[in-house]
Design an enzyme around this catalytic site. Structure first.
Site, PDB file in Angstrom:
ATOM      1  N   TYR A   1       0.680  -1.227   0.021  1.00 43.94           N
ATOM      2  CA  TYR A   1       0.229  -0.001  -0.145  1.00 43.94           C
ATOM      3  C   TYR A   1       1.026   1.297  -0.342  1.00 43.94           C
ATOM      4  O   TYR A   1       0.456   2.218  -0.467  1.00 43.94           O
ATOM      5  CB  TYR A   1      -1.085  -0.068   1.194  1.00 43.94           C
ATOM      6  CG  TYR A   1      -2.054  -0.884   0.604  1.00 43.94           C
ATOM      7  CD1 TYR A   1      -3.161  -0.088   0.129  1.00 43.94           C
ATOM      8  CD2 TYR A   1      -2.446  -2.106   0.927  1.00 43.94           C
ATOM      9  CE1 TYR A   1      -4.097  -0.738  -0.435  1.00 43.94           C
ATOM     10  CE2 TYR A   1      -3.632  -2.800   0.483  1.00 43.94           C
ATOM     11  CZ  TYR A   1      -4.423  -2.004  -0.162  1.00 43.94           C
ATOM     12  OH  TYR A   1      -5.583  -2.848  -0.622  1.00 43.94           O
TER      13      TYR A   1
ATOM     14  N   HIS B   1      -5.947  -3.134   6.708  1.00 44.68           N
ATOM     15  CA  HIS B   1      -5.129  -3.946   5.742  1.00 44.68           C
ATOM     16  C   HIS B   1      -4.303  -4.814   6.640  1.00 44.68           C
ATOM     17  O   HIS B   1      -3.408  -5.597   5.985  1.00 44.68           O
ATOM     18  CB  HIS B   1      -4.472  -3.515   4.602  1.00 44.68           C
ATOM     19  CG  HIS B   1      -5.495  -2.733   3.631  1.00 44.68           C
ATOM     20  ND1 HIS B   1      -6.453  -3.657   2.919  1.00 44.68           N
ATOM     21  CD2 HIS B   1      -5.548  -1.353   3.147  1.00 44.68           C
ATOM     22  CE1 HIS B   1      -6.752  -2.689   1.972  1.00 44.68           C
ATOM     23  NE2 HIS B   1      -6.685  -1.482   2.262  1.00 44.68           N
TER      24      HIS B   1
END
Lengths: 760, 760
Positions: A288, A441
């Site tokens: 990410y 996440h």
């Protein structure tokens, strides 16, 4: 809406670009005036001065020229294809999604080509596509797919709408001065301002968070604000909205909280403040971070050009540039990011985000020649000043091999919330994670580790259960097995207590604490990472100490793994090890199962088959596996009653979403204990010569000489007879303290945190 | 026995070799006399003239120089290590086995280096090692491991002893004239003659067969015979022994018959007569052909040099050279051999046998420049005349890309016992096998196929269940799962009737017949392979027709697969498909199993888990999978009651010897029937861009319009609307015959064997 007829490919070589340049000629005095006009466009990632430099360098910088040729070919093919701006309908992977996504990439490139080549066809194409979007925009409501916490209009989620605006702003910037005023005003008023409002004030639950989604939102609004000189938009983007997020939307689609407790700030500067640690580590992990870096950097470039007074690239001690190096250091030898947390494996330095970022780091970050070897591997550069500079430097032969180093990367905005430790020695890379959870996440993997060598994964992390953008797989989004398997503790190389994941699988609880770094030593012959985890299981203290040591008798560095647990008697421990490759042999006799059933009902166990198991006998468990061209052996100390299970992923997988990867689970029931193991990389075999070399372990035996809350002392002996002892202080991290440990097995004395001795 | 002190590495560059050459100087008149002396050595793979040419070319031919440097480095390291000639004890993969194996490679190389560099140290080392073997030989009996049908002395099987002699003869040849006479006579009498007798007259069950083992035996005895000028040995090697094989040894370790029915001949010439078809196809398949080619070619080179009157390279129309090209054509785009029959996957053109063979084919076979691109890929050449010639040609820039072509390779000594068909189009390679069984190394896979593209395997053959030479895995020999799984029909992409393998799994029965080639068409837009099998199941006729066709709407060639069966009603058909990759999606809803148990008790089914199954609905079954970077879809016509099972290999595998590969089984119960399928290669996806292209099938539907014993007509329609019909005559292979087929579905007329029509 096809205008296929009007764009005939003119070929796509730099020769053509040069020819076009010679046609448009120089702009003379008017051009000189524009160069000093602060309102003249482009002004985001390209500048008037930059474009001039690029034009004069064409034909002289191979990597830049090659990229330009490729981009011309790509865009000309799209021009020949005509404009398609369909009514939004599909999820990721579907036609309308992929078409709008393709469009924004092409608009950004077409704008760039107009600037570099001066060929009007690119400007005409871009203008016409924008006008088509201006026609479409007022006619559509929210995207018909309803699954997002923040539905977009062109796409199923605002995030993708923001992507569109970040790229399209760059294209628009390139033709802004070329457009006639009525067209420009129409686009500003009917497309871009409403668009920017949609992804901000109309969706504050998307825009006003500290999250990678919001970074995209902030950059999108800010960049179009810069192009249009719209100070309101710029202010929203930099400082966030003074709007309360509606109370009914509390979670995003990945389970992340919309509003973090105590969060007051929002906007781009707050993202920089909160998203990165002082080491440039991004709490969601490198996958990410890679995704988030693009809007961070591209908007920062725009701000640096248009609002130099902000000194954005110096913000927080130049954190944005530092973060690029941090990101590079989170890759294996193939340039692939460590797949910690939600990550699709294989994402790498070859991604478009990193192609942009690495050149930015080179250009703005002190011209590190090591970055140029990455640029060479990438084989393309961004078509802007930074790309020109790095391509020129490559052409001048300045590239040097990038030097990966061992490092500990602290997590948390203040750098005091855990870390990941990376040890590198020769071709070996060991990664241990004791960072923050990583929000929506994050995975429940405190004290988990990964191991690589030059062939790739040796001990793997599963990564995310997802095929990004692949419509076959639930539209390309996260699969339900991501939560039921990939996030669970048993899917990771770390300890599961009583068959339950860390923090009982609760993201909110996990987000509140971080692992505790205990000791990190990078160096030459002995490198150590040690960390504690006291929150994953109430009343249980975990500490893992991993050492990478050079042993002169062994061909590769050896990994020593000591996992200490302080827990009540009767605890049930499962310590998985996801080795990558084919089982070769073990010193233990396994009983294989002729009927397979799932190992459990929850916490990930429902996805595991037990293919075989055994109650361990003797002093050590040893297993050798093979992968690609090398052999690997794990040797673990056996305690009475220990079991070992050979597992296979894939139970309860109705859509075949999981890989059928193998694993080991070392099972023990007890109280305070230590799991002690060695991981060896050895030998070779290839299928053309069929000649195995050094295919067996060099370790004869291993034992734990002492274990207590304060110390652990292990010994291992090689088949050649040499004995090694490794001692570690677990409570006192003073580098000078003297330790004396004495028990029925003997007495050990040393100074400092650890001690490695040979043949005592 | 270490003589470590006496060999000090002098460095290992060509520069050193050149320096040494300048020291030894030219040999003057004496040298000229030797050049014309027919008894002068070397005379096998190196000749005096050849050595002179090599010497004068040093420093001028990069590939040759590089290989020489590498070999000098390797041999000098061994010299520094000293001589080790241990008492034989271990199986393949174990120390004594690997040591003796390493010794013969090094002796061959040391001899070569002595000839090329003139440095005595290589001759001394080789002599001393041979003397050590001469000491050892009389003291040892048969190897202690008792598993071979023909136990060796140095190794567990005579085959490896023969390997030793083939290589060692070459080394011995290089120092033969350098040795003093007593040493030479001692070696001849006390080592080589008894050694040659051991692998021939003392083991006729090994030496006197038509088999790759015997080829090694023949070459070994013949080569040492040539060196020693021992006509008796040469005669044995060329013409075999007039000895009856003892009656109690009837099978080799792989289940092959020792004596084939009616076989009268033996020896090297008989091997050439019987081992290859006129197309140069070797009945055991390319993996063993590669292995067998080395002794064929190396002995042939020796015979060509020493006994040119035999014209061995012209024998059977130059079959040995042709066989090299045949072998090259049995590789995929990575140069890996098709793993039909017993084959360890990954064996490739990079193997030492092919390094030798490709240069021989270039040098003796008409200087095909396509071979040079393979030499370039190999990156090394044999250190002899052939290697020098190919390296020189590479240096002169003569290399061209090797042109793979579609071809049918007939099997059987007369070329009338089946074949394999290879269709190539763009990056696609389709292989269908309808050859002989392949003796002890054959698999029960009549009409099976493999499919490759440029990424590698698309539809795989399992290959052998074996880790060659890897001691972890049962000493590196064939694993029991090779027989229980890898050879069985269900392990292959071909039809299983009533859950029983072809020929009831009986090698002897399988060896008696071959598949029947029906039609083979290579070309551009339509290529076809069709063959029949009437013996695998009594009373059942099988015919498979596979076409590779270019369809203008599709990005890659399409494979049409029509498997026709004429069988009694109530037959149970299983048609497996071993796709390689990850399941993406299917148009059918599968029921996954929460408890797995083996699919059967025998014929390979005991190794399969059924992970999911469904009774098929609608007109077609469709499934898409992904591998590496591309998507693949199979579309199959559904008949009422058809089932599809998603399988996984790995049940009943106590030692984890089997790969956990996925498969499909299309199950049908019926009589006369046709299985009709399409295989599409489409689209792309990579993990750095995360952008899927064309990830869905282009096929909307497919149906069988007509099926009978004589004809099959199928139709498929693309999603874009185009319809294609493919018709095939199954009984009449006349290219001009006119066909009219009429049934309730319509009427079709065409001329010739097949007909492909669009939008009729």
């Amino acid at each position: 809406m096809s205008i296929r007829f009007s764009y005939i490919s003119l070929g796509f070589s730099v020769a053509v670009a040069l020819m076009l340049l010679s046609c448009v000629g120089h702009e003379g005095n008017e051009g000189q005036q524009r160069l000093t006009d602060p309102t003249a466009h482009p002004q985001l990632t390209l500048t008037l001065q930059g474009v001039e430099q690029i034009k004069t360098s064409l034909g002289q910088v191979p990597l830049f020229d090659q990229t330009l040729s490729d981009v011309i070919a790509e865009v000309d093919a799209e021009l020949a294809n005509g404009i398609e701006v369909p009514v939004p309908k599909d999820l990721a992977g579907g036609y309308t999604h992929e078409r709008h996504k393709s469009n924004f990439f092409i608009m950004q490139k077409a704008g760039t080509l107009f600037q570099i080549t001066g060929d009007d066809k690119y400007a005409v194409y871009l203008r016409d596509m924008l006008l088509a979007y201006a026609e479409l925009w007022p006619t559509i409501g929210k995207h018909p797919a309803e699954r997002s916490y923040a539905r977009g209009k062109l796409f199923w989620q605002c995030l993708n709408d923001a992507n569109w605006l970040v790229y399209t702003s760059q294209g628009y910037d390139c033709i802004y001065d070329w457009l006639d005023v009525p067209t420009r005003e129409k686009l500003n008023k009917e497309l871009f301002r409403p668009y920017a409002e949609y992804v901000s004030v109309e969706n504050p639950q998307f825009f006003n968070r500290i999250h990678n989604h919001s970074t995209w939102g902030n950059a999108a609004v800010g960049m179009i604000g810069l192009v249009m000189d719209d100070e309101e938009l710029i202010n929203w983007s930099l400082y966030g909205l003074d709007i309360e997020v509606p109370g009914d939307i509390v979670k995003d689609n990945d389970g992340g909280d919309i509003k973090l407790e105590g969060q007051k700030e929002a906007g781009f500067l707050a993202q920089i403040d909160h998203s990165f640690s002082p080491d440039g580590y991004y709490t969601e992990g490198p996958y990410y971070q890679r995704y988030a870096m693009y809007p961070f950097l591209i908007f920062a470039e725009g701000l640096a050009n248009k609002k130099p007074e902000l000194k954005i690239l110096d913000y927080r001690d130049g954190l944005l540039i530092k973060a690029i190096n941090t990101l590079i250091n989170q890759t294996n030898s193939a340039g692939e990011f460590f797949p910690i947390n939600d990550s699709q494996k294989g994402m790498s330095l070859a991604s478009r985000e990193l192609v942009s970022a690495v050149s930015i780091a080179y250009y703005y970050g002190g011209n590190d020649p090591g970055l140029l070897s990455i640029v060479e591997d990438q084989g393309r550069v961004p078509l802007n000043n930074a790309g020109l500079a790095s391509a020129k430097a490559v052409a001048e032969g300045k590239a040097k091999k990038y030097q990966y180093k061992s490092m500990e990367l602290a997590d948390g905005a203040a750098g005091d919330e855990g870390a990941i430790g990376i040890l590198r020695a020769d071709d070996l890379t060991l990664v241990m994670k004791y960072a923050k959870h990583g929000m929506g996440h994050g995975h429940f993997d405190r004290l988990g580790f990964l191991l690589y060598d030059e062939t790739g994964e040796v001990i793997q992390d599963y990564g995310a259960a997802r095929w990004v953008n692949v419509e076959h797989k639930d539209g390309g989004g996260y699969l339900k097995e991501n939560r039921s398997w990939a996030k669970e503790t048993v899917a990771h190389n770390t300890l599961v207590v009583d068959k339950d994941s860390h923090f009982d699988g609760n993201v909110k609880k996990a987000d509140q604490t971080a692992g505790m770094p205990y000791y990190f030593l990078s160096g030459d012959d002995v490198q150590i990472v040690s960390a504690k985890e006291q929150n994953a299981y109430p009343g249980i203290d975990l500490q893992r100490t991993m050492a990478v040591v050079r042993i002169e008798e062994l061909e590769s560095p050896l990994v020593i793994d000591l996992f200490s647990v302080q827990a009540p008697e009767g605890s049930r421990y499962d310590l998985p090890l996801y080795y990558v490759g084919e089982f070769m042999s073990s010193n233990q006799k396994f009983q294989t199962n002729n009927v397979l059933s799932p190992m459990g009902k929850e916490s990930g166990y429902q996805h595991l088959w037990a293919e075989a198991q055994t109650t361990l006998e003797g002093d050590v468990f040893s297993m050798t596996w093979f992968n690609k061209k090398k052999f690997y052996t794990v040797t673990s100390v056996v305690e009475l009653g220990d079991e070992m299970i050979l597992t296979r992923i894939g139970a309860n997988d109705p859509n075949f979403n999981l890989r059928r990867d193998p694993g080991l689970i070392h099972r023990r029931t007890g109280g305070n204990t230590v799991f002690a193991s060695l991981y060896e990389i050895h030998g070779s075999y290839d299928y053309a010569s069929e000649r195995p070399l050094n295919s067996f372990t060099s370790v004869a035996t291993m034992k734990i000489l002492h274990q207590s809350e304060a110390y652990v002392v292990v010994q291992f002996q090689l088949k050649t007879g040499e004995r090694y002892q490794f001692a570690c202080s677990l409570l006192n991290d003073s580098k000078t303290a003297k330790h004396t440990v004495e028990d029925a097995n003997g007495q050990w004395q040393w100074q400092g945190i650890y001690n490695l001795k040979k043949n005592i």
